[in-house]
Design an enzyme around this catalytic site. Structure first.
Site, short mmCIF file in Angstrom:
data_model
loop_
_atom_site.label_atom_id
_atom_site.label_comp_id
_atom_site.label_asym_id
_atom_site.label_seq_id
_atom_site.Cartn_x
_atom_site.Cartn_y
_atom_site.Cartn_z
N GLU B 280 -11.81 44.49 41.47
CA GLU B 280 -12.23 44.19 40.13
C GLU B 280 -11.76 45.35 38.88
O GLU B 280 -11.75 44.95 37.94
CB GLU B 280 -13.76 43.96 40.30
CG GLU B 280 -14.27 43.12 39.27
CD GLU B 280 -15.75 42.44 39.40
OE1 GLU B 280 -15.97 42.27 40.72
OE2 GLU B 280 -16.47 42.04 38.59
N GLU B 283 -8.42 44.61 38.34
CA GLU B 283 -8.46 43.16 37.39
C GLU B 283 -9.11 43.46 35.87
O GLU B 283 -8.37 43.20 34.89
CB GLU B 283 -9.37 42.25 37.94
CG GLU B 283 -9.47 41.04 37.30
CD GLU B 283 -10.11 40.15 37.99
OE1 GLU B 283 -11.08 40.24 38.69
OE2 GLU B 283 -10.21 38.76 37.61
N CYS B 300 -20.02 38.64 41.94
CA CYS B 300 -20.56 38.74 43.46
C CYS B 300 -21.74 37.80 43.63
O CYS B 300 -22.03 37.61 45.05
CB CYS B 300 -21.03 40.22 43.43
SG CYS B 300 -19.96 41.64 42.71
N SER B 320 -14.39 37.16 37.07
CA SER B 320 -13.39 37.88 37.92
C SER B 320 -13.07 37.10 38.86
O SER B 320 -13.88 36.26 39.56
CB SER B 320 -14.14 38.95 38.37
OG SER B 320 -13.56 39.48 39.44
N LYS B 359 -25.92 32.66 49.36
CA LYS B 359 -24.86 32.93 50.32
C LYS B 359 -24.55 32.11 51.19
O LYS B 359 -23.49 32.02 51.81
CB LYS B 359 -24.88 34.35 50.88
CG LYS B 359 -24.89 35.47 49.89
CD LYS B 359 -23.72 36.21 49.59
CE LYS B 359 -23.67 36.99 48.43
NZ LYS B 359 -22.26 37.42 47.96
N GLU B 362 -22.31 29.76 49.48
CA GLU B 362 -21.03 30.28 49.34
C GLU B 362 -19.95 30.34 50.72
O GLU B 362 -18.80 30.14 50.37
CB GLU B 362 -21.37 31.74 48.74
CG GLU B 362 -19.88 32.56 48.46
CD GLU B 362 -20.21 34.16 48.04
OE1 GLU B 362 -20.98 34.75 48.78
OE2 GLU B 362 -19.60 34.33 47.33
N GLU B 367 -13.11 27.21 49.54
CA GLU B 367 -12.21 28.29 49.16
C GLU B 367 -12.36 29.49 50.35
O GLU B 367 -11.47 30.32 50.22
CB GLU B 367 -12.51 28.88 47.71
CG GLU B 367 -12.40 27.76 46.55
CD GLU B 367 -13.70 27.20 46.30
OE1 GLU B 367 -14.82 27.62 47.15
OE2 GLU B 367 -13.98 26.31 45.58
N CYS B 504 -29.75 41.98 43.53
CA CYS B 504 -29.95 41.29 44.76
C CYS B 504 -31.26 42.17 45.46
O CYS B 504 -31.99 41.23 46.43
CB CYS B 504 -29.04 41.94 45.62
SG CYS B 504 -27.27 41.31 45.08
#
Lengths: 162, 583
Positions: B280, B283, B300, B320, B359, B362, B367, B504
């Site tokens: 990142e 990037e 994230c 990102s 999560k 996710e 993907e 988190c």
């Protein structure tokens, strides 16, 4: 087919009308009740398409719009019949047998509270006191009050709207 | 501040004039029971558990919304008050699914606790039960309205804290149910799976989708090579489930506990957090130097990602392309690690321990199969891990200190701070600074991006380049930042967004604190403090110094943003509808 198409066109036209109407409420979170009332006056009920429009215009969540609609018995999620029957379940009507009136209406029409007959003619609702306690038990069909009812008077009243 | 004096239970109490009776009593050490009250989030006087007698008032008053006034006389503990609370509680219980011993919130339930405290030993009002909904179609959150007490803490959290607002009270009176529109499933509406509603729920009406069975099964399967990674925030929260203070650090207990559960390898998501910074950070520099889309926004937090896809799709190109550390880790385990160790990737079962319910969603996204398999098979929350440990009779407090396995257990302090709001930004700045300037960064603590303030802004001077950064946590704060960008009021280069308040450490999968505990201490601050302590005590504190990450690039990836990175570590996003498809 032609009928279905007409209905669709009418629906779209009314949506357009509601869109126009809502413009004056842009960004006014507090205008939810007025907006819903005016929208229902145009469409007759509040389908999801209208709810989304209201949510977007007033900048509130769809969930809040739905929550409000389902809280108030005045608002309807389903298309209403040509004749809207509202059965008063206020205290006076209730103690004078409003429930039996409502039960008879359900059997005669073959629908539950909140529903509309298949031919689109009648919809049935229960409501709070309509201020006609002297006539208890009473119902309203569109804007007309029918009072001092007994279950057996129901079929004759409905016949008037055939 | 203007103070008033009132009397509570015969004791003279001073309180600021904008305080409530509840606050004044609490300050004076007088406990008034509450249930719907959640400080700062839900203060609506709905449940009537906090009723008190006020001299001169005709009826009992709800202390949580009653402002203090000079000379007020309050009694919190009269016969009338006690009876009223008891009746209210019994009525709540009469429409409650009383499967307490098998309930997920058994022994951590505010309703259960109140019943005990108020001495309710029988329910005098048997009667009709309202029609319940059980919705377990969401990969993250289960709704069971048979246990709902209609306190609206979840509703306030969803609408006010997260500005998502997909649940509300539908219908009225006895038929009231907290649900999405048309009583749909959470999976059908624009819910972002953050799980903050679960954290607010005083009972078991909202809970995470339990995936522990799948993990038990894999652990018992001799064919499976079961690998686990643990997120940064777990090491400062799991201890609370075993009686530890808020923010107890259990970094070294974790590997011991997970090995005893039977995991073949115990790794650390902090490793892939370091890797995320390399990707990142590169990037960001690439976009900054080559006219790419700015501001760059971190990716994230899967709750934030889904929020962006539903509510701010115009920012998808700003996100990102880096996968989250969980998913980078997953992709590498079944490729790099499998190759390195000569393990058949189809035999690997990859588990993550996350502070997060999103999560779970996710890891199932289409993907996230870039290894050729589902990269992460199961994401467990902190709470699920705690339940597994307890079921296995493993007490965290009795375990020796152990280390994570190598190489994917090697990490730096920069990886650890991912667990707190501002941490990803700080970790990125530590690395970006040194890459750009090729000089050693002396003071690596970017304190301006730390802390629980909703939106943090700073301008960082990197060798003459002024980088404007913003950090937001909690999705209502994300809106503030995004709207500033949209309206041209701010010129940020880099934004960190975390879905959950506190980042988190305050995730929707973390140990659940009751309303009193949340009032007494800021769990986000306490756990964040612990995270920064973990960082301070690490020998290496910059991601690019992580030796395991260095060898990963040397042996396998080549360079940041390289071809392999692109295939395994980066992803893309999808615009999603705001409203459900009901037409």
């Amino acid at each position: 087919m032609a009928v279905a198409l007409n209905q669709q066109q009418e629906f779209t036209a009314k949506l357009k009308q509601i869109e126009e109407m809502l413009k004056k409420y842009k960004g006014q979170k507090g205008a939810l009740l007025q907006a819903l009332q005016e929208a229902q006056n145009i469409m007759g009920y509040l389908p999801i398409e209208v709810q989304e429009m209201v949510a977007e215009t007033l900048d509130i969540t769809l969930s809040e719009v739905y929550s409000t609609i389902t809280f108030y018995s005045f608002f309807s999620l389903k298309p209403k019949g040509k004749y809207q029957i509202r059965t008063c379940l206020g205290t006076a009507c209730y103690v004078r047998g409003a429930e039996k009136i409502l039960d008879r209406l359900k059997t005669e029409l073959g629908i539950e509270v909140g529903d509309t007959t298949d031919d689109g003619k009648f919809s049935l609702n229960a409501c709070r006191c309509i201020g006609a306690c002297g006539l208890a038990p009473a119902i309203i069909i569109n804007d007309e009050v029918y009072g001092r009812l007994t279950p057996d008077k129901i079929p004759d009243i409905l016949k008037k709207f055939e | 501040m203007d103070m008033v004096t009132l009397t509570i239970d015969g004791i003279k109490v001073q309180a600021p004039k904008d305080a409530t009776v509840l606050e004044a009593a609490r300050k004076a050490g007088i406990k008034i029971p509450t249930l719907c009250f959640l400080k700062g989030v839900n203060e609506i006087g709905a449940c009537r558990m906090c009723v008190v007698e006020v001299k001169g008032a005709k009826s009992l008053q709800t202390a949580c919304v009653l402002p203090v006034s000079d000379g007020m006389e309050v009694i919190t503990n009269s016969a009338a008050v006690r009876e009223s609370r008891k009746v209210t509680l019994e009525l709540l219980l009469s429409d409650h699914n009383l499967e307490c011993p098998t309930c997920i919130r058994n022994l951590n339930c505010e309703l259960q606790k109140l019943s005990e405290e108020l001495g309710v030993q029988a329910i005098r009002y048997p009667g009709e039960k309202s029609k319940a909904q059980y919705d377990d179609f969401s990969p993250s959150i289960v709704r069971d309205t048979s246990k709902c007490i209609l306190c609206r803490r979840c509703v306030s959290t969803c609408h006010k804290v997260q500005s998502v607002g997909v649940i509300s009270p539908n219908y009225r009176g006895f038929n009231t149910v907290i649900a999405p529109v048309y009583d749909m499933s959470l999976s059908e509406v624009s819910c972002v799976n953050c799980g903050q509603c679960i954290m607010a729920c005083p009972v078991g009406a909202l809970k995470e989708k339990d995936d522990t069975d799948k993990v038990w099964k894999a652990l018992a399967d001799p064919e499976k090579y079961v690998i686990v990674q643990t997120a940064p925030a777990i090491r400062v929260s799991l201890g609370e489930e075993f009686g530890g203070e808020l923010g107890t650090i259990v970094t070294k207990k974790l590997p011991a506990a997970l090995r005893r559960l039977g995991f073949d390898k115990v790794f650390d998501t902090d490793f892939s957090a370091d890797l995320t910074i390399l990707e990142e950070g590169s990037e960001f520099l690439d976009r900054l130097q080559n006219g790419g889309k700015l501001p760059l926004i971190t990716s994230c937090s899967p709750g934030w990602i889904k929020f962006c896809e539903h509510y701010y799709p115009e920012f998808l190109d700003n996100l990102s392309t880096c996968k989250s550390p969980q998913q980078m880790f997953g992709a590498l385990v079944k490729t790099y690690y499998a190759e390195k160790m000569g393990i058949d990737p189809s035999k690997i079962f990859s588990v993550s321990i996350m502070p997060c319910t999103a999560k779970k969603y996710e890891c199932k996204r289409p993907e996230m199969f870039s290894s050729g398999y589902q990269d992460v098979d199961v994401a467990l929350t902190t709470r699920e891990l705690s339940r597994m440990l307890k079921e296995a009779g493993i007490n965290l407090n009795n375990l020796p200190d152990e280390e994570f396995d190598e190489p994917l257990g090697i990490s730096t302090g920069a990886g650890a701070i991912f667990g707190a709001t501002g941490g990803v930004m700080e970790a990125a700045l530590r690395t970006v600074y040194e890459i750009v300037t090729k000089k050693e960064l002396k003071n690596i603590d970017f304190t301006e991006v730390r802390g629980v303030e909703g939106v943090k802004e700073a301008t960082i001077d990197i060798d003459g380049i002024k980088v404007n950064v913003a950090v937001a946590h909690g999705l209502s704060n994300a809106r503030v930042v995004l709207d500033r960008v949209k309206n041209g009021e701010a010129n940020y280069h880099f934004i960190e967004i975390m879905a959950c308040p506190g980042g988190c450490v305050g995730g929707g999968g973390q140990p659940i604190l009751n309303a009193d505990e949340r009032w007494e201490a800021d769990y986000r601050e306490e756990r964040a403090k612990a995270i920064y302590e973990v960082d301070r005590n690490m020998p290496l504190r910059k991601s690019h110094e992580n030796p395991a990450v260095k060898s990963l690039y040397k042996e396998f990836l080549g360079e940041p943003l390289g071809e392999k990175s692109h295939k395994l570590l980066h992803t893309h996003y999808t615009k999603r509808e705001l409203y459900p498809a009901t037409k």
